[in-house]
Write a protein that holds these residues in place. Structure first.
Motif, PDB file in Angstrom:
ATOM      1  N   MET A   1       9.978   9.848   0.314  1.00  0.00           N
ATOM      2  CA  MET A   1       9.389   8.338   0.924  1.00  0.00           C
ATOM      3  C   MET A   1      10.293   7.675   2.176  1.00  0.00           C
ATOM      4  O   MET A   1      11.489   7.384   2.320  1.00  0.00           O
ATOM      5  CB  MET A   1       8.111   7.405   0.740  1.00  0.00           C
ATOM      6  N   SER A   2       9.411   7.089   3.309  1.00  0.00           N
ATOM      7  CA  SER A   2      10.787   6.441   4.081  1.00  0.00           C
ATOM      8  C   SER A   2      10.578   4.788   4.266  1.00  0.00           C
ATOM      9  O   SER A   2       9.956   4.025   4.161  1.00  0.00           O
ATOM     10  CB  SER A   2      10.930   7.283   5.485  1.00  0.00           C
ATOM     11  N   LEU A   3      11.424   4.377   5.408  1.00  0.00           N
ATOM     12  CA  LEU A   3      11.013   2.861   5.740  1.00  0.00           C
ATOM     13  C   LEU A   3       9.772   2.877   6.320  1.00  0.00           C
ATOM     14  O   LEU A   3       8.914   2.286   6.376  1.00  0.00           O
ATOM     15  CB  LEU A   3      12.019   2.427   7.068  1.00  0.00           C
ATOM     16  N   ASP A   4       9.765   3.917   7.421  1.00  0.00           N
ATOM     17  CA  ASP A   4       8.316   4.285   7.745  1.00  0.00           C
ATOM     18  C   ASP A   4       7.510   4.753   7.518  1.00  0.00           C
ATOM     19  O   ASP A   4       5.769   3.634   7.630  1.00  0.00           O
ATOM     20  CB  ASP A   4       8.639   5.017   8.841  1.00  0.00           C
ATOM     21  N   GLU A   5       6.713   5.042   7.064  1.00  0.00           N
ATOM     22  CA  GLU A   5       5.996   5.216   5.260  1.00  0.00           C
ATOM     23  C   GLU A   5       5.502   3.792   5.113  1.00  0.00           C
ATOM     24  O   GLU A   5       4.743   3.429   4.665  1.00  0.00           O
ATOM     25  CB  GLU A   5       6.204   6.184   4.537  1.00  0.00           C
ATOM     26  N   LEU A   6       6.617   3.157   4.148  1.00  0.00           N
ATOM     27  CA  LEU A   6       6.764   1.801   3.523  1.00  0.00           C
ATOM     28  C   LEU A   6       5.958   0.632   4.457  1.00  0.00           C
ATOM     29  O   LEU A   6       5.172   0.252   3.933  1.00  0.00           O
ATOM     30  CB  LEU A   6       8.036   1.186   3.604  1.00  0.00           C
ATOM     31  N   THR A   7       6.230   0.705   6.137  1.00  0.00           N
ATOM     32  CA  THR A   7       5.880  -0.012   6.736  1.00  0.00           C
ATOM     33  C   THR A   7       4.567   0.405   7.051  1.00  0.00           C
ATOM     34  O   THR A   7       3.670  -0.422   6.849  1.00  0.00           O
ATOM     35  CB  THR A   7       6.176  -0.299   7.979  1.00  0.00           C
ATOM     36  N   GLU A   8       3.929   1.200   7.390  1.00  0.00           N
ATOM     37  CA  GLU A   8       2.450   2.051   7.203  1.00  0.00           C
ATOM     38  C   GLU A   8       2.116   1.560   5.909  1.00  0.00           C
ATOM     39  O   GLU A   8       0.638   1.168   6.363  1.00  0.00           O
ATOM     40  CB  GLU A   8       2.486   3.397   7.159  1.00  0.00           C
ATOM     41  N   ASP A   9       2.167   1.460   4.924  1.00  0.00           N
ATOM     42  CA  ASP A   9       1.101   1.301   3.581  1.00  0.00           C
ATOM     43  C   ASP A   9       1.311  -0.037   3.713  1.00  0.00           C
ATOM     44  O   ASP A   9       0.186  -0.822   3.291  1.00  0.00           O
ATOM     45  CB  ASP A   9       2.428   1.858   2.521  1.00  0.00           C
ATOM     46  N   VAL A  10       2.610  -0.772   3.904  1.00  0.00           N
ATOM     47  CA  VAL A  10       2.165  -2.410   4.222  1.00  0.00           C
ATOM     48  C   VAL A  10       1.230  -2.777   4.977  1.00  0.00           C
ATOM     49  O   VAL A  10       0.473  -3.821   4.830  1.00  0.00           O
ATOM     50  CB  VAL A  10       3.747  -2.776   4.334  1.00  0.00           C
ATOM     51  N   GLU A  11       1.574  -2.078   5.775  1.00  0.00           N
ATOM     52  CA  GLU A  11      -0.195  -2.280   7.385  1.00  0.00           C
ATOM     53  C   GLU A  11      -1.742  -2.073   6.654  1.00  0.00           C
ATOM     54  O   GLU A  11      -1.941  -2.623   6.911  1.00  0.00           O
ATOM     55  CB  GLU A  11       0.763  -2.555   8.118  1.00  0.00           C
ATOM     56  N   SER A  12      -1.049  -1.507   6.226  1.00  0.00           N
ATOM     57  CA  SER A  12      -3.134  -0.605   5.446  1.00  0.00           C
ATOM     58  C   SER A  12      -3.023  -1.161   4.277  1.00  0.00           C
ATOM     59  O   SER A  12      -4.274  -2.057   4.428  1.00  0.00           O
ATOM     60  CB  SER A  12      -2.562   0.902   5.440  1.00  0.00           C
ATOM     61  N   ALA A  13      -2.321  -1.780   3.714  1.00  0.00           N
ATOM     62  CA  ALA A  13      -2.205  -3.125   2.120  1.00  0.00           C
ATOM     63  C   ALA A  13      -2.842  -4.143   3.093  1.00  0.00           C
ATOM     64  O   ALA A  13      -4.100  -4.619   2.207  1.00  0.00           O
ATOM     65  CB  ALA A  13      -1.217  -2.885   1.414  1.00  0.00           C
ATOM     66  N   TYR A  14      -2.150  -4.621   3.859  1.00  0.00           N
ATOM     67  CA  TYR A  14      -2.781  -5.779   4.617  1.00  0.00           C
ATOM     68  C   TYR A  14      -3.463  -6.065   5.189  1.00  0.00           C
ATOM     69  O   TYR A  14      -5.189  -7.112   4.927  1.00  0.00           O
ATOM     70  CB  TYR A  14      -1.829  -5.853   5.592  1.00  0.00           C
TER      71      TYR A  14
END
Length: 107
Positions: A1-14
């Motif tokens: 996984m990567s920084l972009d995937e983390l950002t997407e997951d955080v935005e999705s969870a938010y």
């Protein structure tokens, strides 16, 4: 996984977190929440729950537990997430090609 995937997951969870959460509490948690409510003199348990989330987050950041889990799942740290770039990108290490040690000293 990567920084972009983390950002997407955080935005999705938010987006998935509702303004109001309904949480079922077990007996021990209910007792502890009641004790804190009495100690702080508040009837607003929502404020205590907000404080609990902030405290848990701060504790995991301070102890390095958050970085540990982020490194395992996404191969980034919280600082890298905040800056929007990985350590390699910050230091320019990703700009140089990998060295081929086998052919390095061949003439």
């Amino acid at each position: 996984m990567s920084l972009d995937e983390l950002t997407e997951d955080v935005e999705s969870a938010y987006g998935d977190v509702d303004e109001e959460q309904s949480v079922s509490l077990d007996r021990e948690t209910r007792h502890e929440l009641a004790m804190l409510s009495a100690a702080f003199g508040t009837e607003d348990t929502d404020e205590l729950l907000r404080r609990a989330v902030h405290l848990l987050f701060q504790t995991t950041v301070d102890r390095g537990t958050l970085d540990f889990h982020l490194r395992q799942g996404y191969d980034v740290t919280y600082d890298e997430y905040l800056s929007g770039m990985t350590f390699e990108e910050m230091t320019g290490q990703d700009q140089y090609p990998q060295r081929d040690d086998e052919r390095r000293y061949q003439m």
